[in-house]
Design a protein around this motif. Structure first.
Motif, short mmCIF file in Angstrom:
data_model
loop_
_atom_site.label_atom_id
_atom_site.label_comp_id
_atom_site.label_asym_id
_atom_site.label_seq_id
_atom_site.Cartn_x
_atom_site.Cartn_y
_atom_site.Cartn_z
N THR A 188 9.22 -1.89 -3.30
CA THR A 188 8.73 -2.06 -1.93
C THR A 188 7.64 -1.01 -1.73
O THR A 188 7.53 -0.05 -2.51
CB THR A 188 9.84 -1.87 -0.88
OG1 THR A 188 10.36 -0.55 -0.99
CG2 THR A 188 10.94 -2.90 -1.06
N SER A 189 6.87 -1.17 -0.68
CA SER A 189 5.77 -0.24 -0.42
C SER A 189 6.00 0.53 0.87
O SER A 189 6.66 0.05 1.78
CB SER A 189 4.44 -1.01 -0.34
OG SER A 189 4.50 -1.96 0.69
N HIS A 217 5.99 -15.94 -9.34
CA HIS A 217 4.63 -15.94 -8.81
C HIS A 217 4.20 -14.55 -8.35
O HIS A 217 3.03 -14.35 -8.03
CB HIS A 217 4.50 -16.93 -7.65
CG HIS A 217 4.80 -18.34 -8.06
ND1 HIS A 217 3.95 -19.08 -8.84
CD2 HIS A 217 5.87 -19.12 -7.81
CE1 HIS A 217 4.48 -20.27 -9.06
NE2 HIS A 217 5.65 -20.32 -8.44
N LEU A 218 5.13 -13.59 -8.30
CA LEU A 218 4.82 -12.23 -7.89
C LEU A 218 4.61 -11.35 -9.11
O LEU A 218 5.24 -11.55 -10.14
CB LEU A 218 5.96 -11.65 -7.04
CG LEU A 218 6.31 -12.41 -5.76
CD1 LEU A 218 7.49 -11.75 -5.07
CD2 LEU A 218 5.11 -12.49 -4.84
N SER A 219 3.78 -10.34 -8.97
CA SER A 219 3.59 -9.39 -10.07
C SER A 219 4.88 -8.62 -10.30
O SER A 219 5.76 -8.56 -9.43
CB SER A 219 2.47 -8.40 -9.73
OG SER A 219 2.90 -7.49 -8.73
N ASP A 220 5.00 -8.04 -11.47
CA ASP A 220 6.18 -7.25 -11.81
C ASP A 220 6.39 -6.12 -10.80
O ASP A 220 7.51 -5.86 -10.37
CB ASP A 220 6.05 -6.69 -13.23
CG ASP A 220 7.28 -5.93 -13.67
OD1 ASP A 220 8.39 -6.52 -13.63
OD2 ASP A 220 7.14 -4.74 -14.04
N LEU A 221 5.30 -5.46 -10.41
CA LEU A 221 5.41 -4.36 -9.44
C LEU A 221 5.96 -4.84 -8.10
O LEU A 221 6.84 -4.21 -7.51
CB LEU A 221 4.05 -3.70 -9.22
CG LEU A 221 3.56 -2.73 -10.27
CD1 LEU A 221 2.15 -2.24 -9.93
CD2 LEU A 221 4.51 -1.56 -10.43
N ILE A 223 0.83 -1.20 0.00
CA ILE A 223 0.00 0.00 0.00
C ILE A 223 0.87 1.25 0.00
O ILE A 223 1.88 1.32 0.69
CB ILE A 223 -0.91 0.01 1.24
CG1 ILE A 223 -1.79 -1.25 1.28
CG2 ILE A 223 -1.77 1.27 1.29
CD1 ILE A 223 -2.48 -1.50 2.60
N GLY A 224 0.44 2.26 -0.75
CA GLY A 224 1.10 3.57 -0.70
C GLY A 224 2.27 3.68 -1.65
O GLY A 224 2.41 2.93 -2.61
N ALA A 225 3.13 4.66 -1.37
CA ALA A 225 4.26 4.99 -2.25
C ALA A 225 5.13 3.77 -2.52
O ALA A 225 5.37 2.94 -1.65
CB ALA A 225 5.10 6.10 -1.62
N ARG A 226 5.62 3.71 -3.75
CA ARG A 226 6.51 2.62 -4.19
C ARG A 226 7.94 3.12 -4.19
O ARG A 226 8.22 4.23 -4.62
CB ARG A 226 6.16 2.17 -5.60
CG ARG A 226 4.78 1.66 -5.74
CD ARG A 226 4.48 1.34 -7.19
NE ARG A 226 3.04 1.35 -7.37
CZ ARG A 226 2.42 1.53 -8.49
NH1 ARG A 226 3.10 1.71 -9.59
NH2 ARG A 226 1.11 1.52 -8.54
N THR A 227 8.85 2.26 -3.74
CA THR A 227 10.28 2.54 -3.78
C THR A 227 10.95 1.42 -4.55
O THR A 227 10.76 0.24 -4.22
CB THR A 227 10.87 2.64 -2.36
OG1 THR A 227 10.17 3.64 -1.63
CG2 THR A 227 12.36 2.98 -2.40
N LEU A 228 11.75 1.78 -5.55
CA LEU A 228 12.44 0.80 -6.37
C LEU A 228 13.41 0.00 -5.51
O LEU A 228 14.19 0.57 -4.74
CB LEU A 228 13.18 1.50 -7.51
CG LEU A 228 13.75 0.62 -8.61
CD1 LEU A 228 12.66 -0.13 -9.34
CD2 LEU A 228 14.54 1.49 -9.59
N ARG A 229 13.36 -1.32 -5.61
CA ARG A 229 14.29 -2.18 -4.88
C ARG A 229 15.67 -2.07 -5.51
O ARG A 229 15.80 -1.88 -6.71
CB ARG A 229 13.85 -3.65 -4.96
CG ARG A 229 12.55 -3.97 -4.29
CD ARG A 229 12.21 -5.45 -4.51
NE ARG A 229 10.90 -5.80 -4.02
CZ ARG A 229 10.62 -6.20 -2.80
NH1 ARG A 229 11.58 -6.30 -1.90
NH2 ARG A 229 9.38 -6.50 -2.44
#
Length: 164
Positions: free
Chosen positions: A59-60, A50-54, A36-42
């Motif tokens: 990270t959130s 099995h995880l979405s690209d995002l 949830i909320g702002a995304r930070t590039l790993r």
């Protein structure tokens, strides 16, 4: 400020934030994780098909990991729940996708058990019931916030662990 006041204050910051990632399905049982909320590039993407690209790449700012019973309702029906079959194209997964990409409009949480209710812009509601019927977990859910992680356990036990 008490721990409970800080927890409720941090939860209230979810209002207006988008649930952009949801992890669960085959192999996880009824446990799901919301981003949830702002995304930070790993620095390095997670290598998990099995995880979405995002979710692999970001990270959130906020997260919820649910171990206890949960349910997603529309105005007229139960859409998804921890009691449903969780294969990757099963009813649990199809249902929880209904809150993916939606903004949270209302957060309700109160003592003594810290049951949680998140209402979304599409009129769907995520209900989290802090109980453990037939489960081995004492932890109901973890709420990740910018400064650390709140753990809600059975019987309203609450603690906090600061981020490193």
């Amino acid at each position: 400020m008490s721990l409970q006041e800080a927890f409720l204050s941090d939860l209230s910051l979810l209002v207006g934030k988008e649930c952009w990632g949801l992890v669960g399905g085959g192999g996880t049982g009824s446990v799901i994780s919301l981003k949830i909320g702002a995304r930070t590039l790993r620095h390095k993407p997670v290598n998990n098909p099995h995880l979405s690209d995002l979710v692999q790449r970001y990270t959130s700012a906020y997260s919820l990991m649910l171990w206890c019973p949960w349910r997603i309702d529309s105005n007229s029906a139960v859409v998804s729940g921890s009691h449903m079959e969780n294969s990757n194209e099963g009813p649990m997964i199809r249902g929880y996708r209904s809150i993916l990409g939606q903004k949270i409009t209302t957060v309700t949480c109160s003592a003594p058990a810290f049951d949680l209710r998140l209402e979304f812009a599409n009129q769907h509601t995520l209900l989290v019931h802090c109980s453990s019927i037939g489960k081995a977990y004492e932890e109901c859910y973890t709420f990740g916030a910018p400064l650390g992680y709140y753990r809600v356990r059975l019987d309203g036990e609450l603690d906090f662990e600061a981020r490193d």
